[in-house]
Design an enzyme around this catalytic site. Structure first.
Site: not given
Ligand code: ADP
Length: 190
Positions: A14, A89, A128, A134, A146
């Site tokens: 996204k 969400r 990532r 992160r 998640r």
């Protein structure tokens, strides 16, 4: 106004596609994940509270993210339109967004969902995590949590836009350019 909801699980791409859409259409990018990480790096009370949940792979409360989006809409009154990334969400967030936009005589143009299977998501997020720094990208157990939060709470948001005939799904596996062209083709029909 072009108000696009870019939808999909964590790691669907996204953020990458948002950047390209901003460049093409001059939209304002509203990513609740980025806004929350901004609060964390500024050390605000909101950021401290959100960090605990985010590091666990859980959603932060609806009221928190709705408040942040409301502030951003007010701060960008002359915008050509918005890309909502990572928001709404939950169905409650989708309802709140409709109310906020209605009060500004505006509405969501449509939702575009990026479809990517769970194995590919986990692979992308771990990759990532190697340079994003992160904490929620670093641990396979958190990544799975998640994806579970997404399946439990976020997937129903697609139904909310389907009911309004505003939903289109596209294949999120392919080159960045292929996926971008598919999104643009949907937008051009709005
Ligand atoms: P990703 O697209 O990889 O899921 P985000 O940056 O969108 O990453 O979100 C990171 C975390 O921030 C989420 O796991 C969640 O804890 C929190 N978050 C972001 N947006 C929302 C939202 N709209 N509602 C609740 N929590 C959110």
């Amino acid at each position: 106004m072009l108000n696009l909801v870019l939808f999909g699980p964590p790691g669907a791409g996204k953020g990458t596609q948002s950047q390209k859409l901003i460049d093409k259409y001059g939209l304002i990018h509203l990513s609740t994940g980025d806004l929350l990480r901004g609060e964390i790096s500024q050390g605000t009370e909101l950021g401290l509270e959100a960090k605990k949940l985010m590091d666990e792979g859980l959603l932060v409360p609806d009221a928190v993210v709705i408040g942040m989006i409301s502030n951003k809409l007010d701060a960008n009154k002359d915008a050509k339109g918005f890309i909502f990334d990572g928001f709404p969400r939950t169905v409650a967030q989708a309802e709140a967004l409709d109310t906020l936009l209605e009060s500004k005589s505006s509405a969501i143009s449509g939702m575009v969902a990026l479809e990517v299977d769970d194995d590919e998501l986990e692979r992308r997020l771990l990759l990532r995590g190697k340079d994003s720094g992160r904490p929620d990208d670093a641990d396979p157990a958190i990544i799975r949590k998640r994806i579970k939060e997404y399946n439990d709470k976020t997937k129903p948001v697609a139904g909310y836009y389907k009911n309004q005939n505003k939903f289109t799904s596209i294949n999120g596996i392919g080159s960045i350019e292929e996926i971008f062209s598919a999104i643009v083709a949907v937008i051009e029909k709005y």
